[in-house]
Design an enzyme around this catalytic site. Sequence first.
Site, PDB file in Angstrom:
ATOM      1  N   ARG A   1     -14.108  14.251 -33.585  1.00  0.00           N
ATOM      2  CA  ARG A   1     -13.503  15.361 -32.857  1.00  0.00           C
ATOM      3  C   ARG A   1     -13.999  16.636 -33.522  1.00  0.00           C
ATOM      4  NH1 ARG A   1     -11.178  13.576 -27.936  1.00  0.00           N
ATOM      5  NH2 ARG A   1     -13.409  13.739 -27.830  1.00  0.00           N
TER       6      ARG A   1
ATOM      7  N   ASP B   1       1.041  19.966 -20.410  1.00  0.00           N
ATOM      8  CA  ASP B   1       0.357  18.680 -20.555  1.00  0.00           C
ATOM      9  C   ASP B   1       1.252  17.835 -21.443  1.00  0.00           C
ATOM     10  OD1 ASP B   1      -1.137  16.500 -21.477  1.00  0.00           O
ATOM     11  OD2 ASP B   1      -3.032  17.582 -21.335  1.00  0.00           O
TER      12      ASP B   1
ATOM     13  N   PHE C   1      -8.050  20.545 -24.248  1.00  0.00           N
ATOM     14  CA  PHE C   1      -8.464  19.156 -24.442  1.00  0.00           C
ATOM     15  C   PHE C   1      -9.797  18.998 -23.694  1.00  0.00           C
ATOM     16  CE2 PHE C   1      -8.696  14.629 -23.437  1.00  0.00           C
ATOM     17  CZ  PHE C   1      -8.739  14.170 -24.738  1.00  0.00           C
ATOM     18  N   THR C   2     -10.624  18.069 -24.152  1.00  0.00           N
ATOM     19  CA  THR C   2     -12.000  17.968 -23.626  1.00  0.00           C
ATOM     20  C   THR C   2     -12.057  17.888 -22.093  1.00  0.00           C
ATOM     21  OG1 THR C   2     -11.878  15.594 -24.020  1.00  0.00           O
ATOM     22  CG2 THR C   2     -12.992  16.919 -25.702  1.00  0.00           C
TER      23      THR C   2
ATOM     24  N   PHE D   1     -20.085  13.670 -25.758  1.00  0.00           N
ATOM     25  CA  PHE D   1     -19.596  12.766 -26.811  1.00  0.00           C
ATOM     26  C   PHE D   1     -19.364  11.354 -26.302  1.00  0.00           C
ATOM     27  CE2 PHE D   1     -15.217  12.575 -25.372  1.00  0.00           C
ATOM     28  CZ  PHE D   1     -15.065  13.767 -24.661  1.00  0.00           C
TER      29      PHE D   1
ATOM     30  N   TYR E   1       0.839  -1.203   0.000  1.00  0.00           N
ATOM     31  CA  TYR E   1       0.000   0.000   0.000  1.00  0.00           C
ATOM     32  C   TYR E   1       0.873   1.253   0.000  1.00  0.00           C
ATOM     33  CZ  TYR E   1      -3.797   3.182   0.934  1.00  0.00           C
ATOM     34  OH  TYR E   1      -4.719   4.194   0.813  1.00  0.00           O
TER      35      TYR E   1
ATOM     36  N   LYS F   1      -1.062   7.454 -22.637  1.00  0.00           N
ATOM     37  CA  LYS F   1      -0.484   7.843 -23.912  1.00  0.00           C
ATOM     38  C   LYS F   1       1.047   7.757 -23.864  1.00  0.00           C
ATOM     39  CE  LYS F   1      -3.562  11.087 -26.261  1.00  0.00           C
ATOM     40  NZ  LYS F   1      -4.716  10.239 -26.370  1.00  0.00           N
TER      41      LYS F   1
END
Length: 487
Positions: free
Chosen positions: A394, A228, A137-138, A460, A85, A271
Amino acid sequence: MKNNGTAPIRFFNGNHIPVELHKVRIVQKLHLKPIDERLAAIDEGGYNTFLLNTKDIFLDMLTDSGTNAMSDNQVSSMLHADDAYSGSQSYYRMEAALKEVFGMEYILPVHQGRAAENVISKVFIKEGDIIPMNYHFTTTKAHMEINGGKVLEIYRDEAIKIKSNHPFKGNIDIDKLNDVISGYGADKVAFIRLEASTNLIGGQPFSMANLRDVRKIADRHGLMVVLDASLIGENAWFIKQREEEFKNTHIKDILLEMCDLSDLVYFSSRKVTSTRGGGICTNNKDIYMKLRDLIPLYEGFLTYGGMSVREIEAMAVGLYETTDDTIISQSPAFIEYAVGELEKEGIPVVTPAGALGCHVDAMGFLPHVRQEEYPAGALASALFIVSGCRGMERGTISSERDETGKDILADMELLRLAFPRRVFTLSQTMFLLDRIKWLYANRDLVGGLKFVEEPPVLRFFMGRLAPVSDWPVKLAEKFRADFGDSL
Ligand code: F0G
């Protein structure tokens, strides 16, 4: 050029094709279903490719997120994960990798990119703040707005031109950034955000020169630069390819400079490293301390942050692999090939080719479909019907409505066909291109979509739509007429 990436391989006959610099040792069987079943599947999925079941999909090009192929070293690292943990050895290996690859001292693990956006927005955004950035970005925008912030996109006009040869469409417009900061006042600016390989405008990178300029402005006003880094490897690859100063610089050094110019770096590991998870890192102890206590509250203890230790091990190895040209160049090489082949046929695609995917311009492809009837969503459905290949809308469906209930029309209507790293082969790519070409020849048959079920936030993902006429049936009829019972 001295590097071992995919791009510099030359061919005797001059035809440039991407070459897979890996061998395939574990495979997964795919299913290419008959067109009637594909038609039924998209109908059942509310003409939203997010709602399809992979049992009905041939090439899944929805995203590269969590779908990149892992390396043998990543998979084997998972076997020596240390279950604990707190204080897990796996975590310390990941921390060491982040220190080495991003040059960052303080690390906070999170379960995925948007979890980082949640805590960063909670800590650094107050009601009425603005957040200038190259492009949103969304999930980023949703988190910022929930916390009372307003996103301001400060891009050059070139950024949203479909056809362009600008090497860095992801750049922030420096003059506009200066105007925005003096217009609103620096105390209203939560921070400046730069997104590597800007996702929603077609995976377009920013240059190091631009990041250096942003840094100078931030310093002048005492502002934080937030990077980001979800697609940082590819952005670094493009800097090496397209920015003269860096053509002989190792990717490792480009990554280090990008992070060094930022106060806070966060990323979706889904990613960056072909695994799951995410992270926030900084060299500034004050920033770290402001964020730290939210991690156990929302994510998990500081040495796992909502990830499994197996994922953390694979993430550590994946971070080191981000500095390898042969790995990070794979997806851009396939995208460049796909974009080039479609351009040869006059099919509108975002250029120059970027990271993450090949982006088809749905407004150029389907000029007869009004933007209010969601051309990118329609094109995604149509391509699935005729090929079994799943892309992602998109465009306006990925946008939202204004206070009066009207759609906010997106700057671009794109069908994104993601190329997850090292997943698809060249012949699969050629199959996809063949079906897109057929669809383009038959584009008049494709009509628009309308919402039948619409969630108020990030619609979306779960929204359901219906075709405005029986165009999907007509499209399938034409496919059968041309291809018989071929898949
Ligand atoms: N930032 C960028 C630039 C992204 O592309 C994503 C995810 C996120 C943040 C959020 O990360 O998914 O781990 O929570 N992009 C995925 C995509 C979903 O398909 O492009 P996450």
